[in-house]
Write a protein that holds these residues in place. Sequence first.
Motif, PDB file in Angstrom:
ATOM      1  N   ASP A 124      -7.941 -27.054  13.555  1.00  8.05           N
ATOM      2  CA  ASP A 124      -6.768 -26.183  13.451  1.00  8.05           C
ATOM      3  C   ASP A 124      -5.555 -26.993  13.903  1.00  8.05           C
ATOM      4  O   ASP A 124      -5.641 -28.205  14.134  1.00  8.05           O
ATOM      5  CB  ASP A 124      -6.950 -24.903  14.268  1.00  8.05           C
ATOM      6  CG  ASP A 124      -7.246 -25.182  15.740  1.00  8.05           C
ATOM      7  OD1 ASP A 124      -6.926 -26.301  16.235  1.00  8.05           O
ATOM      8  OD2 ASP A 124      -7.773 -24.281  16.424  1.00  8.05           O
ATOM      9  N   TRP A 125      -4.404 -26.330  14.024  1.00 13.60           N
ATOM     10  CA  TRP A 125      -3.182 -27.051  14.389  1.00 13.60           C
ATOM     11  C   TRP A 125      -3.368 -27.844  15.680  1.00 13.60           C
ATOM     12  O   TRP A 125      -3.001 -29.023  15.759  1.00 13.60           O
ATOM     13  CB  TRP A 125      -2.010 -26.089  14.565  1.00 13.60           C
ATOM     14  CG  TRP A 125      -1.788 -25.087  13.482  1.00 13.60           C
ATOM     15  CD1 TRP A 125      -1.766 -23.723  13.607  1.00 13.60           C
ATOM     16  CD2 TRP A 125      -1.516 -25.350  12.084  1.00 13.60           C
ATOM     17  NE1 TRP A 125      -1.511 -23.131  12.391  1.00 13.60           N
ATOM     18  CE2 TRP A 125      -1.349 -24.105  11.437  1.00 13.60           C
ATOM     19  CE3 TRP A 125      -1.409 -26.515  11.326  1.00 13.60           C
ATOM     20  CZ2 TRP A 125      -1.080 -23.994  10.083  1.00 13.60           C
ATOM     21  CZ3 TRP A 125      -1.132 -26.410   9.970  1.00 13.60           C
ATOM     22  CH2 TRP A 125      -0.971 -25.169   9.358  1.00 13.60           C
ATOM     23  N   ILE A 159       0.110 -33.498   9.867  1.00 22.07           N
ATOM     24  CA  ILE A 159      -0.672 -32.264   9.741  1.00 22.07           C
ATOM     25  C   ILE A 159      -0.135 -31.424   8.589  1.00 22.07           C
ATOM     26  O   ILE A 159      -0.910 -30.834   7.819  1.00 22.07           O
ATOM     27  CB  ILE A 159      -0.657 -31.470  11.067  1.00 22.07           C
ATOM     28  CG1 ILE A 159      -1.403 -32.250  12.154  1.00 22.07           C
ATOM     29  CG2 ILE A 159      -1.284 -30.095  10.882  1.00 22.07           C
ATOM     30  CD1 ILE A 159      -1.255 -31.655  13.546  1.00 22.07           C
ATOM     31  N   ALA A 160       1.185 -31.351   8.454  1.00 18.93           N
ATOM     32  CA  ALA A 160       1.785 -30.603   7.347  1.00 18.93           C
ATOM     33  C   ALA A 160       1.397 -31.230   6.005  1.00 18.93           C
ATOM     34  O   ALA A 160       1.129 -30.523   5.024  1.00 18.93           O
ATOM     35  CB  ALA A 160       3.308 -30.574   7.491  1.00 18.93           C
ATOM     36  N   PRO A 169      -3.483 -23.922   1.133  1.00 14.25           N
ATOM     37  CA  PRO A 169      -2.640 -24.335   2.271  1.00 14.25           C
ATOM     38  C   PRO A 169      -2.263 -23.139   3.146  1.00 14.25           C
ATOM     39  O   PRO A 169      -2.013 -22.042   2.653  1.00 14.25           O
ATOM     40  CB  PRO A 169      -1.399 -24.922   1.588  1.00 14.25           C
ATOM     41  CG  PRO A 169      -1.864 -25.306   0.220  1.00 14.25           C
ATOM     42  CD  PRO A 169      -2.891 -24.280  -0.154  1.00 14.25           C
ATOM     43  N   LYS A 170      -2.225 -23.358   4.434  1.00 17.52           N
ATOM     44  CA  LYS A 170      -1.893 -22.292   5.378  1.00 17.52           C
ATOM     45  C   LYS A 170      -0.383 -22.295   5.643  1.00 17.52           C
ATOM     46  O   LYS A 170       0.248 -23.360   5.637  1.00 17.52           O
ATOM     47  CB  LYS A 170      -2.656 -22.500   6.690  1.00 17.52           C
ATOM     48  CG  LYS A 170      -4.163 -22.601   6.521  1.00 17.52           C
ATOM     49  CD  LYS A 170      -4.835 -22.882   7.854  1.00 17.52           C
ATOM     50  CE  LYS A 170      -6.338 -23.097   7.667  1.00 17.52           C
ATOM     51  NZ  LYS A 170      -6.995 -21.930   7.079  1.00 17.52           N
ATOM     52  N   PRO A 171       0.204 -21.124   5.889  1.00 21.37           N
ATOM     53  CA  PRO A 171       1.625 -21.090   6.263  1.00 21.37           C
ATOM     54  C   PRO A 171       1.822 -21.828   7.587  1.00 21.37           C
ATOM     55  O   PRO A 171       1.053 -21.625   8.530  1.00 21.37           O
ATOM     56  CB  PRO A 171       1.934 -19.600   6.409  1.00 21.37           C
ATOM     57  CG  PRO A 171       0.819 -18.898   5.689  1.00 21.37           C
ATOM     58  CD  PRO A 171      -0.383 -19.771   5.828  1.00 21.37           C
ATOM     59  N   LEU A 172       2.822 -22.684   7.642  1.00 21.97           N
ATOM     60  CA  LEU A 172       3.087 -23.386   8.888  1.00 21.97           C
ATOM     61  C   LEU A 172       3.543 -22.377   9.934  1.00 21.97           C
ATOM     62  O   LEU A 172       4.290 -21.446   9.630  1.00 21.97           O
ATOM     63  CB  LEU A 172       4.155 -24.460   8.688  1.00 21.97           C
ATOM     64  CG  LEU A 172       3.747 -25.642   7.798  1.00 21.97           C
ATOM     65  CD1 LEU A 172       4.927 -26.596   7.628  1.00 21.97           C
ATOM     66  CD2 LEU A 172       2.556 -26.383   8.376  1.00 21.97           C
ATOM     67  N   PRO A 173       3.103 -22.522  11.166  1.00 20.73           N
ATOM     68  CA  PRO A 173       3.445 -21.537  12.203  1.00 20.73           C
ATOM     69  C   PRO A 173       4.915 -21.596  12.587  1.00 20.73           C
ATOM     70  O   PRO A 173       5.576 -22.632  12.435  1.00 20.73           O
ATOM     71  CB  PRO A 173       2.550 -21.958  13.379  1.00 20.73           C
ATOM     72  CG  PRO A 173       2.344 -23.418  13.174  1.00 20.73           C
ATOM     73  CD  PRO A 173       2.260 -23.611  11.686  1.00 20.73           C
ATOM     74  N   ALA A 174       5.419 -20.483  13.072  1.00 26.40           N
ATOM     75  CA  ALA A 174       6.786 -20.439  13.601  1.00 26.40           C
ATOM     76  C   ALA A 174       6.788 -21.040  15.002  1.00 26.40           C
ATOM     77  O   ALA A 174       5.775 -21.043  15.698  1.00 26.40           O
ATOM     78  CB  ALA A 174       7.286 -19.002  13.635  1.00 26.40           C
TER      79      ALA A 174
END
Length: 214
Positions: A124-125, A159-160, A169-174
Amino acid sequence: MNDRNNTIAGWVLFAGIVALGSSIVSSEVFNTHRPETMGYPIEGVEVEGATAEAAKPIEFYLASADPTKGEQVFKKCTACHNADKGGANALGPNLWGVLGEPVGKGAHGFAFSEALSGKGGNWDWNSLSDWLSNPKKFAPGTKMTFAGLGNPEDRANVIAFLNAHSDAPKPLPAAPAEATAAADDKGADGKDVAAGNEAAPAGNEAAPAKPADK
Protein backbone atom coordinates in the motif's frame (compact mmCIF):
# COMPACT_ATOMS: atom_id res chain seq x y z
CA MET A 1 85.22 36.76 11.03
CA ASN A 2 82.59 39.33 11.88
CA ASP A 3 81.66 39.62 8.21
CA ARG A 4 81.23 35.84 8.07
CA ASN A 5 79.05 35.82 11.18
CA ASN A 6 77.00 38.68 9.83
CA THR A 7 76.52 36.83 6.57
CA ILE A 8 75.40 33.67 8.36
CA ALA A 9 73.05 35.65 10.58
CA GLY A 10 71.63 37.39 7.55
CA TRP A 11 70.90 34.11 5.79
CA VAL A 12 69.29 32.68 8.93
CA LEU A 13 67.11 35.77 9.25
CA PHE A 14 66.20 35.59 5.56
CA ALA A 15 65.26 31.89 5.89
CA GLY A 16 63.08 32.70 8.87
CA ILE A 17 61.27 35.45 6.96
CA VAL A 18 60.69 33.08 4.01
CA ALA A 19 59.34 30.36 6.33
CA LEU A 20 57.02 32.81 8.05
CA GLY A 21 55.74 34.14 4.74
CA SER A 22 55.14 30.63 3.42
CA SER A 23 53.18 29.75 6.56
CA ILE A 24 50.94 32.80 6.19
CA VAL A 25 50.29 32.14 2.50
CA SER A 26 49.53 28.46 3.01
CA SER A 27 47.15 29.23 5.86
CA GLU A 28 45.20 31.56 3.58
CA VAL A 29 45.15 29.11 0.67
CA PHE A 30 44.17 26.08 2.70
CA ASN A 31 42.02 27.82 5.30
CA THR A 32 38.94 25.71 6.03
CA HIS A 33 35.82 26.36 8.02
CA ARG A 34 33.84 23.90 10.08
CA PRO A 35 30.74 22.93 8.04
CA GLU A 36 27.33 23.48 9.56
CA THR A 37 26.62 19.76 9.13
CA MET A 38 29.47 17.34 9.69
CA GLY A 39 30.02 14.32 7.42
CA TYR A 40 29.05 13.55 3.86
CA PRO A 41 25.52 12.93 2.55
CA ILE A 42 24.86 9.40 1.27
CA GLU A 43 22.00 8.70 -1.10
CA GLY A 44 19.24 6.80 0.57
CA VAL A 45 20.35 7.65 4.09
CA GLU A 46 18.22 10.04 6.11
CA VAL A 47 20.12 13.10 7.37
CA GLU A 48 20.00 13.53 11.13
CA GLY A 49 17.97 16.58 12.00
CA ALA A 50 15.70 16.43 8.96
CA THR A 51 12.81 15.74 11.29
CA ALA A 52 10.37 18.17 9.71
CA GLU A 53 10.40 16.34 6.38
CA ALA A 54 10.56 12.88 7.93
CA ALA A 55 7.58 13.62 10.15
CA LYS A 56 5.22 14.20 7.22
CA PRO A 57 3.32 11.07 6.14
CA ILE A 58 3.77 9.85 2.56
CA GLU A 59 0.14 10.82 1.85
CA PHE A 60 1.21 14.47 2.16
CA TYR A 61 3.52 14.04 -0.86
CA LEU A 62 1.22 11.69 -2.76
CA ALA A 63 -1.46 14.40 -2.80
CA SER A 64 0.68 16.34 -5.29
CA ALA A 65 2.71 13.46 -6.75
CA ASP A 66 3.53 13.48 -10.46
CA PRO A 67 3.66 10.10 -12.29
CA THR A 68 5.69 11.71 -15.09
CA LYS A 69 8.40 12.73 -12.63
CA GLY A 70 8.14 9.28 -11.11
CA GLU A 71 8.84 7.76 -14.51
CA GLN A 72 12.08 9.74 -14.69
CA VAL A 73 13.17 8.36 -11.31
CA PHE A 74 12.06 4.86 -12.31
CA LYS A 75 14.39 4.94 -15.34
CA LYS A 76 17.21 4.20 -12.90
CA CYS A 77 15.49 0.88 -12.17
CA THR A 78 14.85 -0.36 -15.69
CA ALA A 79 18.01 -2.46 -15.76
CA CYS A 80 16.23 -4.79 -13.32
CA HIS A 81 12.52 -4.00 -13.64
CA ASN A 82 9.74 -3.01 -15.96
CA ALA A 83 6.21 -1.91 -15.20
CA ASP A 84 4.63 -2.93 -18.52
CA LYS A 85 1.45 -4.97 -18.67
CA GLY A 86 2.47 -8.51 -19.51
CA GLY A 87 6.15 -7.57 -19.20
CA ALA A 88 8.62 -10.31 -18.33
CA ASN A 89 10.46 -10.58 -15.06
CA ALA A 90 14.12 -9.62 -15.26
CA LEU A 91 16.62 -9.48 -12.41
CA GLY A 92 13.67 -8.09 -10.47
CA PRO A 93 9.95 -8.73 -10.85
CA ASN A 94 7.59 -7.12 -13.30
CA LEU A 95 5.80 -4.33 -11.40
CA TRP A 96 2.53 -3.98 -13.29
CA GLY A 97 -0.28 -3.72 -10.73
CA VAL A 98 2.07 -3.92 -7.75
CA LEU A 99 -0.15 -1.77 -5.50
CA GLY A 100 -2.50 -4.07 -3.62
CA GLU A 101 -0.48 -7.23 -4.26
CA PRO A 102 0.75 -9.34 -1.33
CA VAL A 103 4.25 -8.31 -0.29
CA GLY A 104 6.78 -10.71 -1.81
CA LYS A 105 4.08 -12.94 -3.32
CA GLY A 106 3.11 -11.24 -6.54
CA ALA A 107 1.31 -12.98 -9.37
CA HIS A 108 4.18 -12.69 -11.85
CA GLY A 109 5.99 -15.88 -10.94
CA PHE A 110 9.07 -14.19 -9.51
CA ALA A 111 11.12 -16.05 -6.87
CA PHE A 112 11.26 -13.61 -3.97
CA SER A 113 13.64 -13.87 -1.04
CA GLU A 114 12.36 -15.36 2.20
CA ALA A 115 13.01 -12.04 3.92
CA LEU A 116 10.40 -10.36 1.73
CA SER A 117 8.02 -13.23 1.07
CA GLY A 118 7.67 -13.73 4.83
CA LYS A 119 6.97 -10.07 5.53
CA GLY A 120 3.19 -10.35 5.20
CA GLY A 121 0.60 -7.74 4.28
CA ASN A 122 -0.04 -6.03 0.97
CA TRP A 123 1.75 -3.27 -0.87
CA ASP A 124 0.00 0.00 0.00
CA TRP A 125 1.10 3.64 0.10
CA ASN A 126 2.95 3.30 3.38
CA SER A 127 4.56 -0.09 2.87
CA LEU A 128 5.84 0.91 -0.57
CA SER A 129 7.20 4.16 0.86
CA ASP A 130 8.93 2.31 3.72
CA TRP A 131 10.38 -0.22 1.28
CA LEU A 132 11.64 2.41 -1.15
CA SER A 133 13.07 4.46 1.70
CA ASN A 134 15.20 1.64 3.11
CA PRO A 135 14.76 -1.93 1.76
CA LYS A 136 17.09 -3.54 4.29
CA LYS A 137 15.29 -1.92 7.21
CA PHE A 138 11.88 -2.87 5.83
CA ALA A 139 12.88 -6.52 5.24
CA PRO A 140 16.08 -7.39 7.14
CA GLY A 141 17.94 -10.07 5.23
CA THR A 142 16.71 -9.04 1.80
CA LYS A 143 19.22 -9.60 -0.98
CA MET A 144 18.41 -6.23 -2.50
CA THR A 145 21.45 -3.98 -2.50
CA PHE A 146 19.66 -0.73 -3.36
CA ALA A 147 20.24 1.80 -0.56
CA GLY A 148 16.84 3.49 -0.88
CA LEU A 149 15.29 6.83 -1.82
CA GLY A 150 15.73 9.34 0.98
CA ASN A 151 13.69 12.06 -0.75
CA PRO A 152 9.99 11.56 0.08
CA GLU A 153 8.93 13.48 -3.04
CA ASP A 154 10.88 11.02 -5.21
CA ARG A 155 9.23 8.11 -3.41
CA ALA A 156 5.76 9.62 -3.86
CA ASN A 157 6.36 10.25 -7.56
CA VAL A 158 7.59 6.67 -8.12
CA ILE A 159 4.59 5.27 -6.24
CA ALA A 160 2.26 7.44 -8.34
CA PHE A 161 3.98 6.12 -11.49
CA LEU A 162 3.57 2.50 -10.36
CA ASN A 163 -0.03 3.14 -9.33
CA ALA A 164 -0.79 4.38 -12.86
CA HIS A 165 0.62 1.13 -14.29
CA SER A 166 -2.31 -1.03 -13.26
CA ASP A 167 -5.62 -2.30 -14.56
CA ALA A 168 -7.28 -0.44 -11.67
CA PRO A 169 -5.25 2.60 -10.54
CA LYS A 170 -6.23 3.85 -7.10
CA PRO A 171 -7.12 7.50 -6.41
CA LEU A 172 -4.13 9.23 -4.86
CA PRO A 173 -4.86 10.12 -1.22
CA ALA A 174 -5.49 13.66 -0.05
CA ALA A 175 -2.92 15.26 2.21
CA PRO A 176 -3.73 14.67 5.90
CA ALA A 177 -5.26 17.80 7.43
CA GLU A 178 -2.78 17.93 10.30
CA ALA A 179 0.21 17.69 7.95
CA THR A 180 -1.19 20.42 5.72
CA ALA A 181 -1.80 22.69 8.70
CA ALA A 182 1.72 22.09 9.98
CA ALA A 183 3.16 22.96 6.58
CA ASP A 184 1.10 26.15 6.43
CA ASP A 185 2.54 27.18 9.80
CA LYS A 186 6.07 27.07 8.38
CA GLY A 187 7.70 29.92 6.51
CA ALA A 188 9.86 29.57 3.40
CA ASP A 189 12.87 28.88 5.64
CA GLY A 190 11.05 26.08 7.48
CA LYS A 191 10.67 28.11 10.69
CA ASP A 192 7.46 28.83 12.53
CA VAL A 193 5.71 31.85 11.04
CA ALA A 194 4.71 32.99 14.53
CA ALA A 195 8.31 32.91 15.76
CA GLY A 196 9.02 36.42 14.48
CA ASN A 197 5.72 37.89 15.65
CA GLU A 198 6.15 39.65 18.98
CA ALA A 199 2.41 39.52 19.61
CA ALA A 200 2.31 35.73 19.14
CA PRO A 201 2.33 33.41 22.16
CA ALA A 202 5.48 31.81 23.15
CA GLY A 203 7.97 7.50 2.26
CA ASN A 204 6.36 -7.01 -4.83
CA GLU A 205 10.00 -5.57 -4.75
CA ALA A 206 10.91 -2.64 -6.77
CA ALA A 207 14.14 -0.88 -7.36
CA PRO A 208 13.84 2.76 -6.72
CA ALA A 209 10.85 1.19 -7.35
CA LYS A 210 12.65 -1.98 -6.36
CA PRO A 211 16.06 -3.19 -7.55
CA ALA A 212 16.38 -6.91 -8.03
CA ASP A 213 15.92 -9.41 -5.22
CA LYS A 214 17.86 -12.35 -6.57
